[in-house]
Structures are given as C-alpha cells and as structure tokens.
Design a protein around this motif. Structure first.
Motif, PDB file in Angstrom:
ATOM      1  N   ARG A 283       0.844  -1.205   0.000  1.00  0.00           N
ATOM      2  CA  ARG A 283       0.000   0.000   0.000  1.00  0.00           C
ATOM      3  C   ARG A 283       0.876   1.250   0.000  1.00  0.00           C
ATOM      4  O   ARG A 283       0.683   2.168  -0.790  1.00  0.00           O
ATOM      5  N   THR A 284       1.876   1.280   0.873  1.00  0.00           N
ATOM      6  CA  THR A 284       2.751   2.453   0.967  1.00  0.00           C
ATOM      7  C   THR A 284       3.480   2.690  -0.352  1.00  0.00           C
ATOM      8  O   THR A 284       3.608   3.830  -0.800  1.00  0.00           O
ATOM      9  N   TYR A 285       3.909   1.601  -0.976  1.00  0.00           N
ATOM     10  CA  TYR A 285       4.638   1.765  -2.232  1.00  0.00           C
ATOM     11  C   TYR A 285       3.747   2.421  -3.279  1.00  0.00           C
ATOM     12  O   TYR A 285       4.170   3.345  -3.987  1.00  0.00           O
ATOM     13  N   TRP A 286       2.472   1.992  -3.359  1.00  0.00           N
ATOM     14  CA  TRP A 286       1.595   2.543  -4.391  1.00  0.00           C
ATOM     15  C   TRP A 286       1.103   3.935  -4.059  1.00  0.00           C
ATOM     16  O   TRP A 286       0.788   4.718  -4.933  1.00  0.00           O
ATOM     17  N   GLN A 287       1.090   4.256  -2.772  1.00  0.00           N
ATOM     18  CA  GLN A 287       0.645   5.610  -2.395  1.00  0.00           C
ATOM     19  C   GLN A 287       1.782   6.622  -2.480  1.00  0.00           C
ATOM     20  O   GLN A 287       1.581   7.762  -2.890  1.00  0.00           O
ATOM     21  N   THR A 288       3.000   6.222  -2.087  1.00  0.00           N
ATOM     22  CA  THR A 288       4.088   7.201  -1.972  1.00  0.00           C
ATOM     23  C   THR A 288       5.318   6.847  -2.810  1.00  0.00           C
ATOM     24  O   THR A 288       6.234   7.655  -2.917  1.00  0.00           O
ATOM     25  N   GLY A 289       5.384   5.608  -3.331  1.00  0.00           N
ATOM     26  CA  GLY A 289       6.573   5.188  -4.070  1.00  0.00           C
ATOM     27  C   GLY A 289       7.723   4.792  -3.170  1.00  0.00           C
ATOM     28  O   GLY A 289       8.822   4.497  -3.628  1.00  0.00           O
ATOM     29  N   GLU A 290       7.465   4.766  -1.875  1.00  0.00           N
ATOM     30  CA  GLU A 290       8.524   4.468  -0.905  1.00  0.00           C
ATOM     31  C   GLU A 290       8.523   2.974  -0.560  1.00  0.00           C
ATOM     32  O   GLU A 290       7.467   2.367  -0.410  1.00  0.00           O
ATOM     33  N   ILE A 291       9.736   2.409  -0.473  1.00  0.00           N
ATOM     34  CA  ILE A 291       9.854   1.006  -0.046  1.00  0.00           C
ATOM     35  C   ILE A 291      10.139   1.006   1.447  1.00  0.00           C
ATOM     36  O   ILE A 291      11.271   1.249   1.881  1.00  0.00           O
ATOM     37  N   ILE A 292       9.093   0.795   2.252  1.00  0.00           N
ATOM     38  CA  ILE A 292       9.294   0.885   3.711  1.00  0.00           C
ATOM     39  C   ILE A 292       9.947  -0.372   4.262  1.00  0.00           C
ATOM     40  O   ILE A 292      10.545  -0.349   5.319  1.00  0.00           O
ATOM     41  N   ASP A 293       9.825  -1.495   3.554  1.00  0.00           N
ATOM     42  CA  ASP A 293      10.451  -2.727   4.032  1.00  0.00           C
ATOM     43  C   ASP A 293      11.030  -3.472   2.825  1.00  0.00           C
ATOM     44  O   ASP A 293      10.299  -4.126   2.092  1.00  0.00           O
ATOM     45  N   PRO A 294      12.356  -3.333   2.591  1.00  0.00           N
ATOM     46  CA  PRO A 294      12.961  -3.941   1.396  1.00  0.00           C
ATOM     47  C   PRO A 294      12.785  -5.460   1.344  1.00  0.00           C
ATOM     48  O   PRO A 294      12.903  -6.058   0.275  1.00  0.00           O
ATOM     49  N   ARG A 295      12.488  -6.082   2.474  1.00  0.00           N
ATOM     50  CA  ARG A 295      12.280  -7.533   2.476  1.00  0.00           C
ATOM     51  C   ARG A 295      11.055  -7.917   1.658  1.00  0.00           C
ATOM     52  O   ARG A 295      10.922  -9.050   1.212  1.00  0.00           O
ATOM     53  N   CYS A 296      10.122  -6.944   1.484  1.00  0.00           N
ATOM     54  CA  CYS A 296       8.888  -7.236   0.741  1.00  0.00           C
ATOM     55  C   CYS A 296       9.096  -7.167  -0.776  1.00  0.00           C
ATOM     56  O   CYS A 296       8.224  -7.554  -1.544  1.00  0.00           O
ATOM     57  N   ASP A 297      10.246  -6.646  -1.198  1.00  0.00           N
ATOM     58  CA  ASP A 297      10.583  -6.617  -2.628  1.00  0.00           C
ATOM     59  C   ASP A 297      11.303  -7.925  -2.960  1.00  0.00           C
ATOM     60  O   ASP A 297      12.511  -7.963  -3.157  1.00  0.00           O
ATOM     61  N   PHE A 298      10.530  -9.010  -3.023  1.00  0.00           N
ATOM     62  CA  PHE A 298      11.131 -10.348  -3.156  1.00  0.00           C
ATOM     63  C   PHE A 298      11.997 -10.485  -4.399  1.00  0.00           C
ATOM     64  O   PHE A 298      13.033 -11.128  -4.363  1.00  0.00           O
ATOM     65  N   ASP A 299      11.536  -9.906  -5.529  1.00  0.00           N
ATOM     66  CA  ASP A 299      12.311 -10.087  -6.761  1.00  0.00           C
ATOM     67  C   ASP A 299      13.392  -9.017  -6.938  1.00  0.00           C
ATOM     68  O   ASP A 299      14.062  -8.962  -7.960  1.00  0.00           O
ATOM     69  N   GLU A 300      13.561  -8.176  -5.931  1.00  0.00           N
ATOM     70  CA  GLU A 300      14.657  -7.201  -5.880  1.00  0.00           C
ATOM     71  C   GLU A 300      14.746  -6.337  -7.133  1.00  0.00           C
ATOM     72  O   GLU A 300      15.820  -6.131  -7.695  1.00  0.00           O
ATOM     73  N   ASP A 301      13.589  -5.864  -7.595  1.00  0.00           N
ATOM     74  CA  ASP A 301      13.600  -4.973  -8.754  1.00  0.00           C
ATOM     75  C   ASP A 301      13.134  -3.565  -8.370  1.00  0.00           C
ATOM     76  O   ASP A 301      12.657  -2.798  -9.196  1.00  0.00           O
ATOM     77  N   ASN A 302      13.302  -3.236  -7.092  1.00  0.00           N
ATOM     78  CA  ASN A 302      13.032  -1.884  -6.582  1.00  0.00           C
ATOM     79  C   ASN A 302      11.583  -1.427  -6.700  1.00  0.00           C
ATOM     80  O   ASN A 302      11.309  -0.251  -6.912  1.00  0.00           O
ATOM     81  N   ASP A 303      10.672  -2.388  -6.586  1.00  0.00           N
ATOM     82  CA  ASP A 303       9.279  -1.994  -6.404  1.00  0.00           C
ATOM     83  C   ASP A 303       8.617  -3.045  -5.527  1.00  0.00           C
ATOM     84  O   ASP A 303       9.181  -4.115  -5.302  1.00  0.00           O
ATOM     85  N   ILE A 304       7.480  -2.714  -4.983  1.00  0.00           N
ATOM     86  CA  ILE A 304       6.709  -3.732  -4.263  1.00  0.00           C
ATOM     87  C   ILE A 304       5.383  -3.820  -5.011  1.00  0.00           C
ATOM     88  O   ILE A 304       4.461  -3.035  -4.790  1.00  0.00           O
ATOM     89  N   ASP A 305       5.374  -4.721  -5.983  1.00  0.00           N
ATOM     90  CA  ASP A 305       4.240  -4.771  -6.891  1.00  0.00           C
ATOM     91  C   ASP A 305       3.511  -6.108  -6.794  1.00  0.00           C
ATOM     92  O   ASP A 305       3.723  -6.891  -5.868  1.00  0.00           O
ATOM     93  N   TYR A 306       2.679  -6.336  -7.787  1.00  0.00           N
ATOM     94  CA  TYR A 306       1.854  -7.542  -7.775  1.00  0.00           C
ATOM     95  C   TYR A 306       2.703  -8.807  -7.763  1.00  0.00           C
ATOM     96  O   TYR A 306       2.381  -9.779  -7.077  1.00  0.00           O
TER      97      TYR A 306
END
Ligand SMILES: [Ca+2]
Ligand SMILES: [Ca+2]
Length: 322
Positions: A283-306
């Motif tokens: 939610r935070t990523y889509w609202q602000t573009g901020e990665i608040i927890d890099p662990r949630c970017d599993f594929d390590e491509d600098n987004d937290i997406d679908y």
C-alpha cells in the motif's frame, strides 16, 4: 575464574605451570539473520594462550547447514601466518577441466573442477589430510563444497582434482574457490594443516552485482564473513572452530539461524501477521513510491508490486499446505 584458580594452585609450586591453556572463542554478530540479499554473516573470536592473544595462529571455521551438510569451510590466521613450515601444505589451487588443464570459465549447471597441489614435507611419515574446496559466488555467498580424505606419502607432491557442481541458478560473474587441508573435519576435532589458498574463476561473464561490503571491524583476533541470500536455506547453522598452536589444540562451537523468507516478524511462521507487513509495504509503495520494508521486494527490482504479492501468497500457501 577457573583459569585464575589454576594459576594460583600452580603458584604454590615453585614456578611450574603444569601446562599452557590454549583457548578459542567464537561468536556471530547476530543470533538470527533474515535472508535478504547482501546480508552479512560475521563469525569471529579469539585464540589465546594463557589469556594472551596468539598473533600467528591458524583457526579452522566450519559451518554446517540445517541439513547437516558442509556449508562453509575456511582457514584464517589470527594476525599473521605461522612462521614454521607445516608438514602438509596446499601449494596451489586452480580451476581446471576434468583432465586438469587450466580452465577459468564455467557455465551454470555444469561441473567446475579444481586442481589442488599438496606437499607432504615430512620425509619420514605419511600424513592424513582432509582436502576441501569451498566455492563462493560473486556475491560472496558460499554455494558448494567438495572434499577428499587422502594419505600423502612421505616427502611427496600430489595433485588432486575436486569437482564442484555449479547450480543452474548460480549468480554469474567472478567467483572464488578456497582450498584447504585439515587433519580431519573440524566438527570431529580436525585442525588446519596450513594456510588457505584461493583462486578466482568465472561463472559466465557478467559484471558483479554487489560490491564487497565494508571490512568488518572487530577487536577479536580472527574473523570470516560471507553473505546470504533469499535462496539460502532457512534453519539452524552449526559453526565449529578449531586451532592447533604449537601442538596444543583448542576447539569451540556456536550456532546461528537463517530465517524463513516471508517471516517478517521472525517468529518462525508465515501467518496473517506477516501478510499485514506485506500489505502495508504494498500500500505504501503505491501511495508514496517508498519502499518501507525492502524484504517485501522479493524479486529485488526496486518496487513492491503484484509480482511480490504473488511471491508472498506462494510462501504463505507453502507454509500452511506444504
Ligand atoms: Ca511470522
Ligand atoms: Ca519487486
């Protein structure tokens, strides 16, 4: 306290120390690690004799993974290398083909071979040795090891080839292999015969994806560092350390844990609480573009997406319906 009471007791005798006390400590910088790429595991400690630091000793550091397989096996010194010529020495290690011809490049999913030249300087006796080759990938993550128990004839130079399978998903780039010789596995009390030798080789040619981290600062007199990644096996790792200093042997051990991917609160499950971490980061990523927890970017491509949410869903399912 035990040490001082021994010295006091010895002090009642006229200037006699019954024996020297060689002592080896070992610890890790964390008790538990989350397997995010680039996470460093630091293992370090002190080798002391009669409470004074040994500055020219060798320490074997052996890490077994949760499946009880060799994970990392290294020899480090406690300041400088011992001045004495050892009985058994690894003279060199080179990457090679199965016939022993030097070959520096290996493809993912194939067998890399390493040629070890080993000398037994003892002109009277044959010597037993456990030879090990431990490969680290370009990101400094140990990924495989091979070993060989051998008997070296007196006054001989021998060549051995150890094969290491390169995983098909291995990180490409410049990798390192470490060659060592021990009297036996350090978990069985084996100690280093000699200093470590290393060589570099290439897993497919590509640029390095991570720079080496800042050198680890510690007051202790030996250390080693490796990295872990999301694909590092979760569970408890056993660490064994041993040293043989001027004929005296000291051993010790410790453990550390590598956490499960997706277990954000590190309580050994992947449950609804962990899913809340994921939902909040998404939610935070889509609202602000901020990665608040890099662990949630599993594929390590600098987004937290679908794609990352799908990974979390799969980890959750795998945990509950293995
Ligand atoms: Ca959890
Ligand atoms: Ca992502």
């Amino acid at each position: 306290m035990l040490t001082s009471s021994i010295i006091l007791a010895a002090g009642t005798l006229p200037r006699v120390y019954a024996y020297d006390i060689l002592y080896l400590t070992v610890t890790t910088d964390e008790a538990s690690y989350y397997p995010l790429s680039g996470t460093s595991v630091h293992i370090y400690g002190n080798l002391t004799r009669n409470e004074t630091r040994v500055t020219d000793g060798l320490v074997a550091i052996y890490v077994k993974d949760p499946g009880n397989n060799p994970y990392a096996i290294r020899t480090v010194n406690t300041g400088s290398n011992p001045p004495q010529t050892p009985y058994v020495r690894v003279e060199s290690i080179f990457p090679c083909d199965s016939d022993g011809n030097i070959q520096y490049t290996f493809k993912q999913g194939t067998l890399a071979n390493f040629k070890l030249t080993v000398i037994n300087y003892d002109i009277f006796e044959s010597r037993e040795a456990l030879l090990t080759v431990n490969t680290y990938d370009p990101d400094d993550m140990p990924f495989c090891s091979g070993s060989l128990k051998i008997t070296l004839a007196p006054d001989s130079t021998s060549v051995f080839i150890v094969g290491i399978p390169i995983p098909s998903d291995a990180t490409t780039g410049i990798a390192t292999a470490y060659g060592n010789a021990y009297t036996d596995w350090p978990s069985l009390g084996g100690t280093p015969h000699c200093i470590e030798k290393s060589t570099q080789y290439v897993i497919e040619a590509k640029t390095l994806s991570y720079q080496s981290s800042i050198p680890f600062q510690t007051n202790e007199n030996y250390n080693t560092t490796f990295h872990i990644k999301p694909k590092t096996r979760a569970g408890t790792y056993n660490v064994y350390v041993t040293a043989n200093y001027e004929g005296q042997i000291a051993t010790n051990s410790t453990t550390f844990k590598v956490g499960m991917l997706g277990d954000f609160d590190q309580d050994n499950d992947i449950d609804s609480v962990d899913r809340i971490y994921m939902a909040r980061a998404y939610r935070t990523y889509w609202q602000t573009g901020e990665i608040i927890d890099p662990r949630c970017d599993f594929d390590e491509d600098n987004d937290i997406d679908y794609a990352d949410r799908i990974t979390m869903g799969r980890l959750y399912r795998d945990y509950w319906y293995p």
